[in-house]
Design a protein around this motif. Structure first.
Motif, PDB file in Angstrom:
ATOM      1  N   ARG A  51       0.788  -1.354  -0.011  1.00 36.85           N
ATOM      2  CA  ARG A  51      -0.008   0.013  -0.018  1.00 36.85           C
ATOM      3  C   ARG A  51       0.610   1.188  -0.196  1.00 36.85           C
ATOM      4  O   ARG A  51       0.311   2.385  -0.474  1.00 36.85           O
ATOM      5  CB  ARG A  51      -1.086  -0.062   1.285  1.00 36.85           C
ATOM      6  CG  ARG A  51      -1.702   1.126   1.529  1.00 36.85           C
ATOM      7  CD  ARG A  51      -2.954   1.193   0.462  1.00 36.85           C
ATOM      8  NE  ARG A  51      -3.868   2.517   0.690  1.00 36.85           N
ATOM      9  CZ  ARG A  51      -4.986   2.591   0.359  1.00 36.85           C
ATOM     10  NH1 ARG A  51      -5.639   1.666  -0.091  1.00 36.85           N
ATOM     11  NH2 ARG A  51      -5.566   3.816   0.616  1.00 36.85           N
ATOM     12  N   PHE A  52       1.929   1.010   0.400  1.00 35.14           N
ATOM     13  CA  PHE A  52       2.949   2.334   0.429  1.00 35.14           C
ATOM     14  C   PHE A  52       3.257   2.843  -0.800  1.00 35.14           C
ATOM     15  O   PHE A  52       3.018   4.065  -1.209  1.00 35.14           O
ATOM     16  CB  PHE A  52       3.915   1.933   0.975  1.00 35.14           C
ATOM     17  CG  PHE A  52       5.321   3.032   0.940  1.00 35.14           C
ATOM     18  CD1 PHE A  52       5.141   4.239   1.960  1.00 35.14           C
ATOM     19  CD2 PHE A  52       6.308   3.081  -0.012  1.00 35.14           C
ATOM     20  CE1 PHE A  52       6.286   5.142   1.869  1.00 35.14           C
ATOM     21  CE2 PHE A  52       7.283   4.076   0.253  1.00 35.14           C
ATOM     22  CZ  PHE A  52       7.135   5.407   0.822  1.00 35.14           C
ATOM     23  N   TYR A  53       3.210   2.067  -2.024  1.00 38.64           N
ATOM     24  CA  TYR A  53       3.707   2.488  -3.331  1.00 38.64           C
ATOM     25  C   TYR A  53       2.261   3.230  -3.834  1.00 38.64           C
ATOM     26  O   TYR A  53       2.223   4.183  -4.367  1.00 38.64           O
ATOM     27  CB  TYR A  53       3.460   1.390  -4.131  1.00 38.64           C
ATOM     28  CG  TYR A  53       3.916   1.570  -5.702  1.00 38.64           C
ATOM     29  CD1 TYR A  53       5.267   2.222  -5.776  1.00 38.64           C
ATOM     30  CD2 TYR A  53       3.055   1.541  -6.671  1.00 38.64           C
ATOM     31  CE1 TYR A  53       5.575   2.441  -7.279  1.00 38.64           C
ATOM     32  CE2 TYR A  53       3.480   1.830  -7.940  1.00 38.64           C
ATOM     33  CZ  TYR A  53       4.751   2.474  -8.345  1.00 38.64           C
ATOM     34  OH  TYR A  53       5.222   2.800  -9.435  1.00 38.64           O
ATOM     35  N   TYR A  54       0.948   2.961  -3.397  1.00 34.16           N
ATOM     36  CA  TYR A  54      -0.095   3.757  -3.722  1.00 34.16           C
ATOM     37  C   TYR A  54       0.164   5.164  -2.725  1.00 34.16           C
ATOM     38  O   TYR A  54      -0.133   6.337  -3.161  1.00 34.16           O
ATOM     39  CB  TYR A  54      -1.451   3.184  -3.105  1.00 34.16           C
ATOM     40  CG  TYR A  54      -2.608   3.918  -3.114  1.00 34.16           C
ATOM     41  CD1 TYR A  54      -3.296   4.116  -4.509  1.00 34.16           C
ATOM     42  CD2 TYR A  54      -2.942   4.781  -2.102  1.00 34.16           C
ATOM     43  CE1 TYR A  54      -4.506   5.047  -4.584  1.00 34.16           C
ATOM     44  CE2 TYR A  54      -4.332   5.565  -2.221  1.00 34.16           C
ATOM     45  CZ  TYR A  54      -4.959   5.480  -3.441  1.00 34.16           C
ATOM     46  OH  TYR A  54      -6.051   6.359  -3.493  1.00 34.16           O
ATOM     47  N   GLN A  55       0.523   4.967  -1.472  1.00 33.32           N
ATOM     48  CA  GLN A  55       0.580   6.368  -0.715  1.00 33.32           C
ATOM     49  C   GLN A  55       1.590   7.287  -1.305  1.00 33.32           C
ATOM     50  O   GLN A  55       1.468   8.482  -1.463  1.00 33.32           O
ATOM     51  CB  GLN A  55       1.089   5.969   0.549  1.00 33.32           C
ATOM     52  CG  GLN A  55       0.194   5.130   1.499  1.00 33.32           C
ATOM     53  CD  GLN A  55      -1.479   5.788   1.563  1.00 33.32           C
ATOM     54  OE1 GLN A  55      -2.544   4.906   1.256  1.00 33.32           O
ATOM     55  NE2 GLN A  55      -1.585   6.937   1.930  1.00 33.32           N
ATOM     56  N   GLU A  56       2.772   6.739  -1.873  1.00 30.46           N
ATOM     57  CA  GLU A  56       3.795   7.713  -2.261  1.00 30.46           C
ATOM     58  C   GLU A  56       3.266   8.471  -3.398  1.00 30.46           C
ATOM     59  O   GLU A  56       4.112   9.258  -4.114  1.00 30.46           O
ATOM     60  CB  GLU A  56       5.126   7.155  -2.353  1.00 30.46           C
ATOM     61  CG  GLU A  56       5.292   5.972  -3.159  1.00 30.46           C
ATOM     62  CD  GLU A  56       6.720   5.323  -3.269  1.00 30.46           C
ATOM     63  OE1 GLU A  56       7.715   5.856  -2.843  1.00 30.46           O
ATOM     64  OE2 GLU A  56       6.973   4.259  -3.819  1.00 30.46           O
ATOM     65  N   ASN A  57       2.632   7.636  -4.284  1.00 30.87           N
ATOM     66  CA  ASN A  57       2.479   8.248  -5.339  1.00 30.87           C
ATOM     67  C   ASN A  57       0.953   9.112  -5.604  1.00 30.87           C
ATOM     68  O   ASN A  57       0.695   9.838  -6.578  1.00 30.87           O
ATOM     69  CB  ASN A  57       1.652   7.109  -6.497  1.00 30.87           C
ATOM     70  CG  ASN A  57       3.111   6.698  -7.344  1.00 30.87           C
ATOM     71  OD1 ASN A  57       3.366   7.126  -8.280  1.00 30.87           O
ATOM     72  ND2 ASN A  57       3.630   5.380  -6.612  1.00 30.87           N
ATOM     73  N   ILE A  58       0.503   9.214  -4.427  1.00 26.16           N
ATOM     74  CA  ILE A  58      -0.970  10.162  -4.303  1.00 26.16           C
ATOM     75  C   ILE A  58      -0.524  11.490  -4.575  1.00 26.16           C
ATOM     76  O   ILE A  58      -1.186  12.176  -5.234  1.00 26.16           O
ATOM     77  CB  ILE A  58      -1.507   9.991  -3.028  1.00 26.16           C
ATOM     78  CG1 ILE A  58      -2.219   8.710  -2.768  1.00 26.16           C
ATOM     79  CG2 ILE A  58      -2.692  11.122  -2.567  1.00 26.16           C
ATOM     80  CD1 ILE A  58      -2.909   8.469  -1.402  1.00 26.16           C
ATOM     81  N   PRO A  59       0.658  12.105  -4.064  1.00 27.19           N
ATOM     82  CA  PRO A  59       1.117  13.521  -4.447  1.00 27.19           C
ATOM     83  C   PRO A  59       1.291  13.686  -5.922  1.00 27.19           C
ATOM     84  O   PRO A  59       1.009  14.927  -6.392  1.00 27.19           O
ATOM     85  CB  PRO A  59       2.278  13.809  -3.744  1.00 27.19           C
ATOM     86  CG  PRO A  59       2.422  12.834  -2.531  1.00 27.19           C
ATOM     87  CD  PRO A  59       1.591  11.578  -3.150  1.00 27.19           C
ATOM     88  N   ARG A  60       1.781  12.836  -6.382  1.00 26.37           N
ATOM     89  CA  ARG A  60       2.085  12.721  -7.856  1.00 26.37           C
ATOM     90  C   ARG A  60       0.788  12.824  -8.907  1.00 26.37           C
ATOM     91  O   ARG A  60       0.786  13.602  -9.733  1.00 26.37           O
ATOM     92  CB  ARG A  60       3.055  11.362  -8.423  1.00 26.37           C
ATOM     93  CG  ARG A  60       4.319  11.398  -7.756  1.00 26.37           C
ATOM     94  CD  ARG A  60       5.145  10.010  -8.171  1.00 26.37           C
ATOM     95  NE  ARG A  60       5.303   9.973  -9.711  1.00 26.37           N
ATOM     96  CZ  ARG A  60       5.432   8.807 -10.141  1.00 26.37           C
ATOM     97  NH1 ARG A  60       5.389   7.944  -9.590  1.00 26.37           N
ATOM     98  NH2 ARG A  60       5.894   8.938 -11.519  1.00 26.37           N
ATOM     99  N   LYS A  61      -0.110  12.039  -8.315  1.00 32.78           N
ATOM    100  CA  LYS A  61      -1.423  12.051  -8.880  1.00 32.78           C
ATOM    101  C   LYS A  61      -2.010  13.517  -8.663  1.00 32.78           C
ATOM    102  O   LYS A  61      -2.695  13.993  -9.889  1.00 32.78           O
ATOM    103  CB  LYS A  61      -2.358  10.964  -8.109  1.00 32.78           C
ATOM    104  CG  LYS A  61      -3.767  11.201  -8.579  1.00 32.78           C
ATOM    105  CD  LYS A  61      -4.706  12.001  -7.844  1.00 32.78           C
ATOM    106  CE  LYS A  61      -4.737  11.359  -6.334  1.00 32.78           C
ATOM    107  NZ  LYS A  61      -5.766  12.123  -5.642  1.00 32.78           N
ATOM    108  N   ASP A  62      -2.029  14.075  -7.553  1.00 39.89           N
ATOM    109  CA  ASP A  62      -2.448  15.278  -7.244  1.00 39.89           C
ATOM    110  C   ASP A  62      -1.831  16.334  -7.987  1.00 39.89           C
ATOM    111  O   ASP A  62      -2.510  17.451  -8.599  1.00 39.89           O
ATOM    112  CB  ASP A  62      -2.565  15.745  -5.634  1.00 39.89           C
ATOM    113  CG  ASP A  62      -3.570  14.991  -5.136  1.00 39.89           C
ATOM    114  OD1 ASP A  62      -4.757  14.802  -5.669  1.00 39.89           O
ATOM    115  OD2 ASP A  62      -3.282  14.485  -3.871  1.00 39.89           O
TER     116      ASP A  62
END
Length: 232
Positions: A51-62
């Protein structure tokens, strides 16, 4: 991805969006077992690491949404999401909080950050979500974030489950979940304002619903990949 026909009018549109709670990943069998206290330490650690891979990509998505958004006021408010996850200094933000969750669960910071436990299906699902935010119209990307409509209930249930069933996890490591109890309602309120203001036609509403459906598929696929990598 399943296309859902919305009723005309704001109330019907919002009702259709909220109906996707039935497809949210808290209904996934792995998540159900997690909340019931039926996961082993290995399974919990596998989920946290992936799940960390999702968490660290949230700012990139935003950041991708911001780069496509022409609306100054929306950008000003949306920027808070990046700050929430990245923080403004070392030791702050949601990504740091997730790393501390990993440590509380018995993982080292290094093994979470270097992705040694990351399974291909999780990488594929998360990368698809970031690419969606980069390439689709910005309002649709905002609509995809509306899974946050269901997040507060999920976070409250997850926090209670972890405190009850997994006492071997240091309670201080659960700070991420506590923070999202306040952040998620604020974020989804803004996203819903944006989507209902811009999606006024039946066609634009259908695209927004499809975007939310896509995000639900991403989260479900992520859980599928973890479930297959860490079976009972």
């Amino acid at each position: 991805m399943t296309t859902t026909t919305t009723r005309t009018g704001a109330d019907g549109f919002v009702e259709t969006l909220r109906a996707h709670s039935r497809r949210y990943h808290d209904q996934h069998p792995f998540h159900v077992r997690m909340n019931a206290g039926r996961l082993s330490r290995r399974q919990i650690r596998g989920w946290v690491a992936n799940r960390f891979y999702y968490q660290e990509n949230i700012p990139r998505k935003d950041a991708a949404i911001l780069s496509n958004c022409p609306d100054l006021e929306v950008r000003r408010r949306w920027t808070r999401r990046i700050v929430d996850h990245d923080g403004t200094a070392a030791g702050e933000g949601g990504i740091e909080a997730w790393l501390r969750l990993g440590e509380a669960a018995g993982l080292t910071r290094e093994e979470v950050q270097d992705h040694r436990h990351l399974v291909p299906g999780v990488r594929f699902a998360v990368d698809a979500y970031v690419n969606f935010a980069r390439t689709r119209p910005w309002v649709e990307a905002v609509a995809s974030s509306l899974t946050e409509l269901f997040a507060p209930d999920l976070m409250a249930a997850r926090l209670a489950a972890f405190e009850r069933w997994y006492p071997w996890i240091d309670p201080e490591g659960l700070a991420y979940f506590r923070a999202r109890l306040e952040q998620a309602p604020r974020d989804c309120e803004h996203a819903l304002e944006v989507v209902t203001a811009h999606c006024l036609s039946a066609e634009s509403q259908a695209r927004a619903v499809d975007a939310l459906s896509f995000k639900c598929d991403v989260l479900w696929s992520l859980m599928d990949a973890v479930d297959q990598a860490y079976p009972e």
